[in-house]
Design a protein around this motif. Structure first.
Motif, mmCIF file in Angstrom:
data_model
loop_
_atom_site.group_PDB
_atom_site.id
_atom_site.type_symbol
_atom_site.label_atom_id
_atom_site.label_comp_id
_atom_site.label_asym_id
_atom_site.label_seq_id
_atom_site.Cartn_x
_atom_site.Cartn_y
_atom_site.Cartn_z
ATOM 1 N N GLY A 188 90.337 124.558 64.988
ATOM 2 C CA GLY A 188 90.357 125.835 64.268
ATOM 3 C C GLY A 188 89.537 125.785 62.996
ATOM 4 N N ILE A 189 89.634 124.672 62.258
ATOM 5 C CA ILE A 189 88.815 124.513 61.052
ATOM 6 C C ILE A 189 87.336 124.471 61.416
ATOM 7 N N GLY A 190 87.010 123.828 62.539
ATOM 8 C CA GLY A 190 85.617 123.779 62.985
ATOM 9 C C GLY A 190 85.063 125.154 63.288
ATOM 10 N N MET A 191 85.890 126.047 63.855
ATOM 11 C CA MET A 191 85.431 127.404 64.116
ATOM 12 C C MET A 191 85.136 128.137 62.810
ATOM 13 N N LEU A 192 85.979 127.926 61.801
ATOM 14 C CA LEU A 192 85.712 128.547 60.496
ATOM 15 C C LEU A 192 84.434 127.991 59.868
ATOM 16 N N LEU A 193 84.195 126.689 60.040
ATOM 17 C CA LEU A 193 82.983 126.089 59.476
ATOM 18 C C LEU A 193 81.725 126.651 60.137
ATOM 19 N N VAL A 194 81.813 126.943 61.435
ATOM 20 C CA VAL A 194 80.663 127.546 62.117
ATOM 21 C C VAL A 194 80.326 128.891 61.485
ATOM 22 N N ILE A 195 81.335 129.707 61.208
ATOM 23 C CA ILE A 195 81.102 131.007 60.572
ATOM 24 C C ILE A 195 80.520 130.818 59.172
ATOM 25 N N ILE A 196 81.061 129.850 58.416
ATOM 26 C CA ILE A 196 80.578 129.622 57.051
ATOM 27 C C ILE A 196 79.130 129.142 57.059
ATOM 28 N N LEU A 197 78.802 128.210 57.962
ATOM 29 C CA LEU A 197 77.424 127.717 58.036
ATOM 30 C C LEU A 197 76.451 128.818 58.436
ATOM 31 N N PHE A 198 76.878 129.677 59.342
ATOM 32 C CA PHE A 198 76.012 130.792 59.730
ATOM 33 C C PHE A 198 75.824 131.757 58.556
ATOM 34 N N ALA A 199 76.889 131.945 57.745
ATOM 35 C CA ALA A 199 76.765 132.807 56.572
ATOM 36 C C ALA A 199 75.790 132.213 55.568
ATOM 37 N N VAL A 200 75.821 130.888 55.372
ATOM 38 C CA VAL A 200 74.871 130.237 54.465
ATOM 39 C C VAL A 200 73.451 130.346 55.011
ATOM 40 N N TRP A 201 73.317 130.253 56.336
ATOM 41 C CA TRP A 201 71.996 130.310 56.960
ATOM 42 C C TRP A 201 71.396 131.705 56.886
ATOM 43 N N THR A 202 72.230 132.737 57.093
ATOM 44 C CA THR A 202 71.731 134.116 57.093
ATOM 45 C C THR A 202 72.352 134.909 55.941
ATOM 46 N N SER A 203 73.500 135.532 56.216
ATOM 47 C CA SER A 203 74.203 136.303 55.190
ATOM 48 C C SER A 203 75.665 136.436 55.602
ATOM 49 N N TRP A 204 76.521 136.743 54.610
ATOM 50 C CA TRP A 204 77.944 136.894 54.894
ATOM 51 C C TRP A 204 78.219 138.114 55.763
ATOM 52 N N SER A 205 77.445 139.159 55.612
ATOM 53 C CA SER A 205 77.685 140.361 56.426
ATOM 54 C C SER A 205 77.472 140.069 57.905
ATOM 55 N N ARG A 206 76.397 139.358 58.248
ATOM 56 C CA ARG A 206 76.153 139.013 59.649
ATOM 57 C C ARG A 206 77.213 138.047 60.169
ATOM 58 N N ALA A 207 77.579 137.058 59.344
ATOM 59 C CA ALA A 207 78.572 136.073 59.792
ATOM 60 C C ALA A 207 79.933 136.719 60.026
ATOM 61 N N LEU A 208 80.357 137.576 59.109
ATOM 62 C CA LEU A 208 81.653 138.231 59.272
ATOM 63 C C LEU A 208 81.630 139.194 60.453
ATOM 64 N N TRP A 209 80.510 139.846 60.677
ATOM 65 C CA TRP A 209 80.415 140.757 61.826
ATOM 66 C C TRP A 209 80.531 139.982 63.131
ATOM 67 N N LEU A 210 79.825 138.847 63.242
ATOM 68 C CA LEU A 210 79.925 138.035 64.467
ATOM 69 C C LEU A 210 81.331 137.478 64.628
ATOM 70 N N GLY A 211 81.939 137.055 63.519
ATOM 71 C CA GLY A 211 83.319 136.587 63.612
ATOM 72 C C GLY A 211 84.264 137.671 64.087
#
Length: 378
Positions: A154-177
């Protein structure tokens, strides 16, 4: 109006459904509507001034009052399964609005290759977590290592979202999540709905109603048809006598509705057109037994047992007594906490989570038994 008011006053009396049953049903059966329904209602209140007039601005008030009425019905002691419809429908409307607003806010531009990679990674982690959770639920004793594995996934899934947010933006990461969460909860809701509507097995009780008809009653109907066809040449012609305690049983009467001759008697009798009737009497839940001297059925009959109905609710799994385990050495706080967790896991958490995720129970619920008697030789 008077009948409706009297029916509503009946909710003030204690019923067969505890509050824990209502909470378990909503969480297990409607996780998608519960999460996105709440989000949709919050968005409706936030955006009510921009909704189409004249009735759009009153729509959040209407749904909120409807939802409050449903919650009140579940808080009263006389709650019923029908009250879950009053609670679920406003959440369904809220979920529809929440999903529509969520899709309308799709970030632009969005690299669909990156999005697909993130979603596939999350799906792989989810499947791995489900396998680990299945292994954890299969263990009677609490396995701390498997629990840590589920937590780390579960923590790994959250880290994937966080890394994607750092790579692109929080809006895209939260939308995909949100897309991933919506798909996951929607599949869980559809699976639970299919189980509730189409699967009826004593090993997998759905627990929607306190009293449910047992599947073996259909076996009884088929056995009656087979015996009648073999001995009289007609699947519905052979007489059936049903020994009743005080009044005819409505459930059994419904399943015997196609029989040509059914008599409800206080004691079986063979005086029916000179034929040897099939006899149904109250019995046990276990297997077939031999005729005893105290049996009301005449000598020469042999019997087999069936289950007519059973009583079971998933809230029973959360109220089981926790057994007292051997006390760990004094001063070992970790061992003491682990022993307490193991006791709660064995008695309550593991059985309830098995039912919530797999809809299986350890022990078949006890039920009301009936016995079918038939003359050994005619």
């Amino acid at each position: 109006v008077g009948h409706s008011f009297g029916d509503w006053l009946g909710h003030l009396r204690d019923g067969a459904y505890p509050l824990s049953w209502s909470v378990a049903r909503v969480i297990a059966d409607q996780p998608f509507n519960l999460v996105f329904g709440a989000v949709g209602l919050a968005l409706l209140w936030r955006e009510r001034d921009g909704l189409p007039m004249p009735s759009g601005s009153r729509w959040p008030i209407f749904l909120t009052l409807w939802l409050g009425w449903g919650i009140l019905g579940q808080l009263l002691p006389g709650r019923t399964p029908e009250g879950l419809l009053v609670l679920g429908l406003p959440l369904l409307f809220g979920a529809a609005y929440g999903v529509s607003r969520f899709l309308a806010r799709t970030p632009r531009p969005l690299d669909w290759r990156e999005a697909a990679f993130v979603l596939i990674t999350l799906a792989i982690l989810l499947v791995a977590g489900r396998f680990a959770a299945n292994a954890l639920l299969a263990s009677v004793s609490f396995d701390l290592n498997l629990a840590l594995i589920v937590l780390l996934i579960g923590i790994g899934m959250l880290l994937v979202i966080i890394l994607f947010a750092v790579w692109t933006s929080w809006s895209r990461a939260l939308w995909l999540g949100g897309v991933f969460l919506a798909g996951w909860l929607l599949l869980a809701t559809l699976g639970n709905t299919w189980q509730l509507a189409h699967v009826h097995d004593a090993q997998r009780p759905n627990g929607l109603t306190a009293v449910s008809g047992h599947p073996t009653v259909r076996t009884l109907v088929e056995d009656l048809r087979t015996l009648s066809a073999q001995r009289d040449g007609d699947a519905t012609a052979k007489p059936v006598q049903v020994q009743m305690v005080a009044a005819p049983d409505p459930l059994l009467g419904w399943y015997l509705r196609d029989r040509r001759m059914v008599e409800w008697v206080l004691a079986p009798s063979l005086e029916i057109t000179g034929m040897m009737p099939l006899v149904i009497s109250p019995g046990d839940e276990g297997g077939a037994g031999e005729l005893s001297e105290q049996s009301p059925v005449p000598v020469g009959y042999i019997g087999s047992n069936y289950v007519l109905r059973y009583d079971w609710l998933p809230s029973e799994l959360l109220t089981r007594p926790v057994p007292e385990l051997a006390a760990p050495p004094e001063g070992d706080v970790g061992a003491r906490v682990e022993a307490q967790l193991d006791g709660i896991w064995r008695a309550r958490l593991q059985p309830f989570l098995r039912w919530a995720l797999h809809h299986t129970v350890d022990n078949v619920p006890a039920g009301d038994g009936i016995r079918l008697w038939v003359m050994a030789e005619e």
